[in-house]
Design a protein around this motif. Structure first.
Motif, PDB file in Angstrom:
ATOM      1  N   CYS A  68       0.829  -1.206   0.000  1.00  0.00           N
ATOM      2  CA  CYS A  68       0.000   0.000   0.000  1.00  0.00           C
ATOM      3  C   CYS A  68       0.865   1.258   0.000  1.00  0.00           C
ATOM      4  N   LEU A  69       1.943   1.234   0.776  1.00  0.00           N
ATOM      5  CA  LEU A  69       2.846   2.380   0.818  1.00  0.00           C
ATOM      6  C   LEU A  69       3.499   2.600  -0.547  1.00  0.00           C
ATOM      7  N   LEU A  70       3.826   1.514  -1.209  1.00  0.00           N
ATOM      8  CA  LEU A  70       4.414   1.624  -2.547  1.00  0.00           C
ATOM      9  C   LEU A  70       3.426   2.250  -3.521  1.00  0.00           C
ATOM     10  N   ASP A  71       2.160   1.848  -3.439  1.00  0.00           N
ATOM     11  CA  ASP A  71       1.137   2.453  -4.295  1.00  0.00           C
ATOM     12  C   ASP A  71       1.059   3.965  -4.081  1.00  0.00           C
ATOM     13  N   VAL A  72       1.117   4.364  -2.811  1.00  0.00           N
ATOM     14  CA  VAL A  72       1.076   5.792  -2.500  1.00  0.00           C
ATOM     15  C   VAL A  72       2.315   6.492  -3.057  1.00  0.00           C
ATOM     16  N   ALA A  73       3.472   5.857  -2.881  1.00  0.00           N
ATOM     17  CA  ALA A  73       4.737   6.474  -3.313  1.00  0.00           C
ATOM     18  C   ALA A  73       4.780   6.691  -4.821  1.00  0.00           C
ATOM     19  N   TYR A  74       4.201   5.780  -5.581  1.00  0.00           N
ATOM     20  CA  TYR A  74       4.175   5.958  -7.033  1.00  0.00           C
ATOM     21  C   TYR A  74       3.398   7.212  -7.413  1.00  0.00           C
ATOM     22  N   GLU A  75       2.357   7.504  -6.654  1.00  0.00           N
ATOM     23  CA  GLU A  75       1.497   8.643  -6.974  1.00  0.00           C
ATOM     24  C   GLU A  75       1.916   9.915  -6.232  1.00  0.00           C
ATOM     25  N   ARG A  76       2.370   9.761  -4.983  1.00  0.00           N
ATOM     26  CA  ARG A  76       2.645  10.925  -4.130  1.00  0.00           C
ATOM     27  C   ARG A  76       3.950  10.683  -3.370  1.00  0.00           C
ATOM     28  N   PHE A  77       5.046  10.609  -4.124  1.00  0.00           N
ATOM     29  CA  PHE A  77       6.331  10.242  -3.527  1.00  0.00           C
ATOM     30  C   PHE A  77       6.720  11.191  -2.400  1.00  0.00           C
ATOM     31  N   LYS A  78       6.489  12.479  -2.579  1.00  0.00           N
ATOM     32  CA  LYS A  78       6.906  13.461  -1.576  1.00  0.00           C
ATOM     33  C   LYS A  78       6.261  13.182  -0.225  1.00  0.00           C
ATOM     34  N   GLU A  79       4.995  12.802  -0.225  1.00  0.00           N
ATOM     35  CA  GLU A  79       4.316  12.493   1.034  1.00  0.00           C
ATOM     36  C   GLU A  79       5.011  11.349   1.766  1.00  0.00           C
ATOM     37  N   VAL A  80       5.330  10.296   1.019  1.00  0.00           N
ATOM     38  CA  VAL A  80       5.976   9.132   1.619  1.00  0.00           C
ATOM     39  C   VAL A  80       7.391   9.479   2.063  1.00  0.00           C
ATOM     40  N   ALA A  81       8.134  10.172   1.209  1.00  0.00           N
ATOM     41  CA  ALA A  81       9.508  10.540   1.548  1.00  0.00           C
ATOM     42  C   ALA A  81       9.561  11.387   2.817  1.00  0.00           C
TER      43      ALA A  81
ATOM     44  N   PHE B 259      13.713  -1.440   0.790  1.00  0.00           N
ATOM     45  CA  PHE B 259      13.239  -2.260  -0.334  1.00  0.00           C
ATOM     46  C   PHE B 259      12.021  -1.630  -0.997  1.00  0.00           C
ATOM     47  N   VAL B 260      11.135  -1.054  -0.177  1.00  0.00           N
ATOM     48  CA  VAL B 260       9.978  -0.353  -0.739  1.00  0.00           C
ATOM     49  C   VAL B 260      10.455   0.796  -1.633  1.00  0.00           C
ATOM     50  N   LEU B 261      11.385   1.583  -1.119  1.00  0.00           N
ATOM     51  CA  LEU B 261      11.870   2.737  -1.881  1.00  0.00           C
ATOM     52  C   LEU B 261      12.582   2.321  -3.163  1.00  0.00           C
ATOM     53  N   CYS B 262      13.311   1.213  -3.094  1.00  0.00           N
ATOM     54  CA  CYS B 262      14.073   0.789  -4.281  1.00  0.00           C
ATOM     55  C   CYS B 262      13.196   0.174  -5.369  1.00  0.00           C
ATOM     56  N   GLU B 263      11.915   0.034  -5.107  1.00  0.00           N
ATOM     57  CA  GLU B 263      10.981  -0.368  -6.158  1.00  0.00           C
ATOM     58  C   GLU B 263      10.651   0.817  -7.061  1.00  0.00           C
ATOM     59  N   ILE B 264      10.967   2.021  -6.588  1.00  0.00           N
ATOM     60  CA  ILE B 264      10.623   3.243  -7.305  1.00  0.00           C
ATOM     61  C   ILE B 264      11.833   3.700  -8.118  1.00  0.00           C
ATOM     62  N   ARG B 265      11.617   4.059  -9.344  1.00  0.00           N
ATOM     63  CA  ARG B 265      12.713   4.508 -10.206  1.00  0.00           C
ATOM     64  C   ARG B 265      12.659   6.003 -10.496  1.00  0.00           C
ATOM     65  N   ASP B 266      11.526   6.598 -10.309  1.00  0.00           N
ATOM     66  CA  ASP B 266      11.378   8.022 -10.602  1.00  0.00           C
ATOM     67  C   ASP B 266      10.397   8.617  -9.601  1.00  0.00           C
ATOM     68  N   PRO B 267      10.859   9.511  -8.720  1.00  0.00           N
ATOM     69  CA  PRO B 267      12.219  10.041  -8.637  1.00  0.00           C
ATOM     70  C   PRO B 267      13.202   9.029  -8.051  1.00  0.00           C
ATOM     71  N   ASP B 268      14.480   9.301  -8.247  1.00  0.00           N
ATOM     72  CA  ASP B 268      15.545   8.414  -7.792  1.00  0.00           C
ATOM     73  C   ASP B 268      15.499   8.290  -6.265  1.00  0.00           C
ATOM     74  N   PRO B 269      15.335   7.061  -5.729  1.00  0.00           N
ATOM     75  CA  PRO B 269      15.249   6.901  -4.279  1.00  0.00           C
ATOM     76  C   PRO B 269      16.602   6.808  -3.588  1.00  0.00           C
ATOM     77  N   LEU B 270      17.699   6.769  -4.367  1.00  0.00           N
ATOM     78  CA  LEU B 270      19.013   6.506  -3.789  1.00  0.00           C
ATOM     79  C   LEU B 270      19.389   7.480  -2.661  1.00  0.00           C
ATOM     80  N   PRO B 271      19.191   8.794  -2.819  1.00  0.00           N
ATOM     81  CA  PRO B 271      19.583   9.702  -1.731  1.00  0.00           C
ATOM     82  C   PRO B 271      18.884   9.389  -0.407  1.00  0.00           C
ATOM     83  N   LEU B 272      17.606   9.027  -0.475  1.00  0.00           N
ATOM     84  CA  LEU B 272      16.877   8.727   0.759  1.00  0.00           C
ATOM     85  C   LEU B 272      17.291   7.373   1.329  1.00  0.00           C
TER      86      LEU B 272
END
Length: 215
Positions: free
Chosen positions: A95-108, A129-142
């Motif tokens: 569920c968090l991943l679904d949110v992050a795809y749409e509203r990454f800033k909120e999750v970050a 692992f949740v963050l590394c499922e996301i490619r855009d924006p780049d999750p590496l800094p977080l």
């Protein structure tokens, strides 16, 4: 009509009723009030003594939280992600991943709040692992910020997630850990132990394309 068919139809009716109840709940108040209600319900569920009731409520609440915007529901999902039961954490993570795809800033921003207060629950091992499922924006800094966590298991999870992510840009972060002597247990390897330094070195080799890395 045979008994099995009756029960199947009852399931269809129950599912239809559940969807209608969910829609009615989500339309029952302003979004901010819905978020507050969900946040309170998560806290209540986490305090229950009955593990089956707790699991049932949290699974449903995770799905509902993902449908409502705002910091309260993100924090509620992160709280569910701390749960002891893997199936509950899996649902919250999805569920968090679904949110992050749409509203990454909120999750970050929610994750940054956890990092800022040095949170050390189960969620901290899941989030890289949740963050590394996301490619855009780049999750590496977080994700790289998890490498500074005081608990070794969280650092190990971040190292594993970064290795799997495959971005050589992570190497400069991992190089700082190659001499780290802390030992962590690796459940995926029948509870074998390894040092953070060894894990970091293996991850670097993997990111550099060494076919023998991790062997």
């Amino acid at each position: 009509m045979d008994r099995a068919r009756e029960q199947l139809n009852a399931l269809f009716d129950a599912d239809r009723a559940l969807r209608a109840a969910e829609d009615a709940f989500l339309e029952s108040a302003e979004e901010k009030q819905i978020a507050h209600t969900l946040s309170s319900a998560v806290r209540e569920a986490l305090s229950l003594d009955d593990p089956d009731e707790q699991e049932m409520r949290l699974m449903r609440l995770a799905d509902l939280c993902a449908q409502v915007q705002g910091p309260e529901t993100v924090d509620a999902l992160l709280a569910i992600l701390d749960h002891e039961e893997p199936s509950v954490r899996n649902e919250a993570g999805e569920c968090l991943l679904d949110v992050a795809y749409e509203r990454f800033k909120e999750v970050a921003t929610g994750i940054e709040r956890l990092l800022a207060r040095g949170h050390s629950g189960h969620s901290m091992e899941e989030l890289p692992f949740v963050l590394c499922e996301i490619r855009d924006p780049d999750p590496l800094p977080l994700v790289a910020r998890f490498l500074a966590h005081p608990r070794g298991e969280v650092v190990a999870a971040a190292i594993e997630a970064l290795a799997a992510y495959g971005d050589p840009g992570a190497i400069r972060h991992l190089e700082k850990l190659t001499e780290d002597p802390r030992e962590v247990t690796l459940p995926e390897l029948e509870d074998a132990t390894a040092t953070i330094g060894d894990l970091a070195a293996d991850a670097i080799a993997e990111l550099e394309g060494d076919p023998g890395a991790g062997a």
